[in-house]
Design a protein around this motif. Structure first.
Motif, short mmCIF file in Angstrom:
data_model
loop_
_atom_site.label_atom_id
_atom_site.label_comp_id
_atom_site.label_asym_id
_atom_site.label_seq_id
_atom_site.Cartn_x
_atom_site.Cartn_y
_atom_site.Cartn_z
N VAL A 12 0.83 -1.20 0.00
CA VAL A 12 0.00 0.00 0.00
C VAL A 12 0.86 1.24 0.00
CG1 VAL A 12 -1.48 1.35 1.49
CG2 VAL A 12 -2.03 -1.02 1.04
N GLU A 13 1.83 1.22 0.85
CA GLU A 13 2.68 2.41 0.96
C GLU A 13 3.35 2.73 -0.35
OE1 GLU A 13 3.78 1.89 5.62
OE2 GLU A 13 5.35 1.82 4.10
N GLU A 71 2.50 6.08 -2.57
CA GLU A 71 3.49 7.12 -2.82
C GLU A 71 3.57 7.43 -4.30
OE1 GLU A 71 6.16 5.97 0.98
OE2 GLU A 71 7.02 5.69 -1.02
N ALA A 72 3.56 6.35 -5.06
CA ALA A 72 3.66 6.55 -6.50
C ALA A 72 2.51 7.39 -7.00
CB ALA A 72 3.67 5.20 -7.20
N HIS A 112 -4.56 5.19 -2.57
CA HIS A 112 -4.70 3.75 -2.61
C HIS A 112 -5.98 3.34 -3.32
CE1 HIS A 112 -3.96 -0.34 -1.48
NE2 HIS A 112 -5.23 -0.44 -1.18
N ILE A 113 -7.01 4.10 -3.09
CA ILE A 113 -8.26 3.80 -3.79
C ILE A 113 -8.05 3.86 -5.28
CG2 ILE A 113 -10.63 4.51 -4.19
CD1 ILE A 113 -10.50 5.99 -1.59
N ILE A 153 -6.45 1.01 -6.74
CA ILE A 153 -7.33 -0.13 -6.95
C ILE A 153 -8.11 0.02 -8.24
CG2 ILE A 153 -9.33 -1.35 -6.02
CD1 ILE A 153 -8.35 -0.34 -3.26
N ILE A 154 -8.61 1.23 -8.46
CA ILE A 154 -9.40 1.45 -9.67
C ILE A 154 -8.57 1.18 -10.90
CG2 ILE A 154 -10.72 3.10 -10.98
CD1 ILE A 154 -10.84 4.77 -8.46
N VAL A 155 -7.40 1.79 -10.84
CA VAL A 155 -6.55 1.67 -12.00
C VAL A 155 -6.12 0.24 -12.21
CG1 VAL A 155 -4.29 2.33 -12.85
CG2 VAL A 155 -5.80 4.05 -11.84
#
Lengths: 342, 449
Positions: free
Chosen positions: A220-221, A225-226, A334-335, A338-340
């Motif tokens: 996640v981290e 960050e990206a 982070h959301i 997930i979408i991407v």
């Protein structure tokens, strides 16, 4: 920029999906309750469940008879009753928070119901503050040293904090150690939702803090960050969390919740289109424990294959430890990750 | 007993008259009845449903040869009042469900009613056509135009009878005045204006003017964080065109006088009953939320419905109601479960009979309650398919709160909370009532000996 464009495209697609009815019924007669445009969960019809009712009715009766008396410490029974009452009160608080979060997610929230539930939450928290138990709870999780009674109860729980300091804010006052917890990342415009298949509950992730399974934290981290870099570099820094007419006066509490009830008037210009897009983003994260009652059958995925394809990694329930708060932006990143689907 | 509806010295016995709607248990969402309303004469009965349709029933003129057979209500007109809409800016659906129907008093041959969904109010004209002109000079009977050069004689077109046709046409559309969901509309006694109320605001409209409305009540706080109370219902006084009331989610009713100021945020009277401390619980506020407010026909009283009770208020006394009736007190100990399954938020309506002596409201398990004010008696009846024989007398029902259940009683835990009667209506003059279950409309009338 690339990612922003993708987001925009996704949002547009999402808007096209909204021809669904708000309520459906499955064959068992359970009402398919629409949590958001993407998430459905099954809520049992209105047969009474005796489990909680007995618990709570006794509790409330206790309260009446106790009145303002202090429970005598000598009496073990008294102490037990008191803790049973607190437990019941706590569960009512939990229930109310979930309801509030759910109705915040609903496409057409019922303002009257939301107001009544929010008032109930406030009432409970005022009482808990008065008891001193609220203070203990917030200290345990928040560690901000702020007196909880200074804040509107609902503030902390319901709304993301808009404090400038990146200090993670408490969002959940619930701690049921060892309970299985679920998490759904829900976002109004971006509709990235993941629902656990096995759990009998749906947990909604709020804007403040979250609960991630520990093993996923590192991933996640990295991802966040990206994403964060790319977003910040875009120059369109509508802060994702920006609300219409947002002020930095302090936490937007019920306002956050009720603000979405309003129709936004006026025609947005081209730049504000993107702002408009993100202004609806409510990434309030909640760490909600398994509900004792309420949602009783396993949630099914609605006819949203999009959902499935977007968030396969979150299909397993996560057992969580006390919430590990993160900053808002990281969560949103982070959301989007997930979408991407990257 | 035809005139002088209800009450009086004798116990009224209710018997089944008709039931409308599909029989099967699988209820289509769109068929769920969302409002029921008699017109001012009682001849017409309108229902609105979740699918945005309005169905109007008409009472057949009484059959004099069979006085026992009370006139029946048959379908008069059906039309689609509201369509689902989509708010593109907010990406929200606007439900087409009809929230309220209110009839206008009849002024000419046509009937008018107001119907509203969450956002838009429409004025519908329902008119009959039973004659049509025949014998045009320039047109054939089938509508084709005749060649003018072939016409050698002239005749005067005459009206000839035809099969009755009922047409419903939208005459006005009152839109875009409400940010929140409309919960009430009420026609003023001046027959020119009406009010519409949403969760936070009340607007005053003129029936002829659709592009403007006046805001007369606004309880929206500057900071939405501070929102703790919403408007739940509003109604104009039946005779005083300057007076209206609105109820709130905190159990208060405010009576406002429009002569006092343009914006009626300051009430003229505040009706509120102090809370009973012995009944206090976390659910106190929720169950005190008023779901319906109705003036009596004589304009001296008003009735409010909250979750567990019906209260009658004298307009001259603000500090407490003059009468309180428990609707289903046995639910008080079940409030937590009802909160859990959301039933505690159900909005029940209530209604007066023609001479204000009896009031009626709905409950769960398809039960409804008749509360006789003069005799201080109440009865629980059930709208069910099992008592559907013509003129079958309804048997009073009893709910057993706990302990030993007597024969014919039903225990609280066996109640079906999916079967709720939220909408009821009483004929303005006769003892005829319309009771809406989920998707069926039951019509009961007084037993005639």
């Amino acid at each position: 920029m690339e990612k922003l464009k993708m987001l925009f495209g996704l949002a547009v697609n999402e808007a096209k999906l909204t021809s669904q009815r708000t309520r459906l019924k499955n064959q068992n007669g359970f009402h398919l309750c629409r949590l958001s445009r993407e998430v459905y969960t099954f809520v049992s019809p209105s047969r009474m469940s005796g489990s909680l009712l007995n618990m709570f009715s006794k509790g409330t009766k206790r309260k009446f008879s106790d009145g303002d008396e202090e429970l005598s410490d000598e009496s073990l029974v008294g102490a037990r009753v008191a803790s049973s009452y607190s437990l019941q009160r706590q569960s009512l608080l939990d229930m109310s928070l979930i309801k509030l979060q759910l109705c915040h997610m609903l496409v057409e929230p019922n303002l009257c119901r939301s107001v009544l539930i929010a008032n109930t939450v406030r009432q409970i928290q005022e009482e808990m503050t008065h008891d001193g138990s609220w203070h203990m709870v917030t200290e345990a999780f928040c560690g901000t040293g702020q007196s909880p009674s200074e804040r509107l109860v609902a503030t902390e729980v319901l709304c993301r904090s808009r404090e400038q300091d990146a200090e993670p804010k408490l969002f959940s006052v619930i701690s049921y150690e060892g309970c299985r917890e679920e998490e759904v990342v829900a976002d109004e415009t971006l509709c990235s939702v993941s629902v656990s298949e096995t759990v009998s509950n749906v947990c909604l992730a709020g804007r403040i803090g979250q609960c991630w399974e520990k093993s996923e934290l590192s991933d996640v981290e990295r991802d966040e960050e990206a994403l964060e870099d790319s977003r910040l570099g875009s120059g369109e820094d509508e802060e994702i969390d920006t609300e219409d007419g947002a002020s930095t006066e302090g936490p937007k509490t019920i306002g956050q919740v009720f603000g979405t009830f309003e129709i936004k008037n006026g025609s947005p210009g081209p730049d504000s289109a993107l702002e408009e897009l993100f202004s609806d983003v409510d990434t309030s994260y909640y760490d909600l424990d398994t509900m004792l009652t309420g949602m009783q059958s396993a949630p099914k995925m609605g006819p949203y294959d999009l959902l499935d394809s977007l968030a396969p990694s979150h299909s397993s329930p996560s057992i969580v430890s006390p919430p590990n708060c993160r900053s808002d932006l990281n969560e949103l990143d982070h959301i989007m990750e997930i979408i991407v689907g990257s | 007993m035809v005139s002088g509806a209800g009450g009086g010295g004798n116990d009224v016995q209710w018997c089944f008259s008709q039931v409308k709607g599909a029989i099967d248990d699988d209820v289509a969402e769109a068929d769920i009845i969302s409002t029921v309303e008699f017109n001012h004469s009682g001849e017409l009965l309108a229902t609105g449903d979740k699918g945005g349709r309005v169905v109007i029933f008409q009472q057949e003129t009484e059959n004099k040869s069979q006085p026992q057979c009370r006139s029946e209500y048959n379908v008069y007109s059906t039309f689609q009042s509201h369509e689902p809409e989509f708010d593109y800016l907010k990406s929200l659906e606007i439900e087409e469900k009809i929230n309220k129907i209110r009839w206008l008093p009849q002024k000419n041959a046509a009937q008018f009613l107001l119907s509203t969904n969450d956002k838009t109010i429409k004025l519908w004209k329902i008119s009959e056509r039973d004659k049509r002109p025949e014998g045009y000079n320039l047109k054939e009977e089938d509508g084709r135009y005749r060649d003018a050069t072939t016409i050698t004689t002239l005749r005067v077109p005459v009206f000839r009878p035809m099969d009755l046709m009922v047409e419903a046409s939208p005459r006005r559309v009152f839109a875009n005045a409400h940010t929140y969901h409309i919960n009430s509309i009420s026609v003023n006694s001046d027959n020119e204006t009406y009010l519409s109320a949403d969760d936070l605001r009340i607007n005053l409209w003129h029936l002829e003017i659709t592009d403007r409305s006046f805001n007369i009540v606004d309880i929206k706080p500057a900071n939405m964080e501070e929102l703790t109370e919403v408007i739940t219902a509003a109604e104009f006084h039946p005779h005083q065109c300057n007076t209206f009331v609105y109820s709130s989610s905190k159990g208060t009713i405010r009576l406002c006088d429009m002569r006092a100021s343009a914006l009626c945020d300051k009430h003229s009277k505040l009706f509120e009953e102090p809370e009973d401390p012995s009944n206090r619980s976390f659910f106190s506020e929720i169950i005190s939320s008023i779901s319906d407010v109705k003036f009596s026909h004589n304009g001296r009283y008003m009735m409010t419905r909250d979750y567990l009770s019906v209260k009658i208020w004298d307009l001259n006394m603000e500090n407490r109601p003059v009468e309180t009736y428990q609707v289903h007190e046995y639910l008080r100990s079940k409030l937590c479960s009802l909160y859990e399954n959301d039933c505690i938020f159900d909005k029940f309506e209530c209604c007066w009979n023609g001479n204000d002596s009896v009031v009626m409201t709905g409950s769960y398990n398809n039960f409804f309650r008749m509360l006789d004010r003069t005799q201080r008696r109440d009865v629980t009846l059930e709208a069910s398919r099992e008592s559907c024989k013509p003129r079958q007398v309804l048997k009073p029902r009893r709910v057993c709160a706990g302990g030993k259940r007597k024969k014919d009683e039903i225990s609280v835990d066996s109640l079906d909370f999916n079967k709720k009667i939220l909408h009821t209506a009483w004929h303005p003059q006769e003892n005829i009532i319309a009771v809406a279950t989920t998707n069926n409309l039951y019509i009961f009338q007084e037993k005639v000996n």
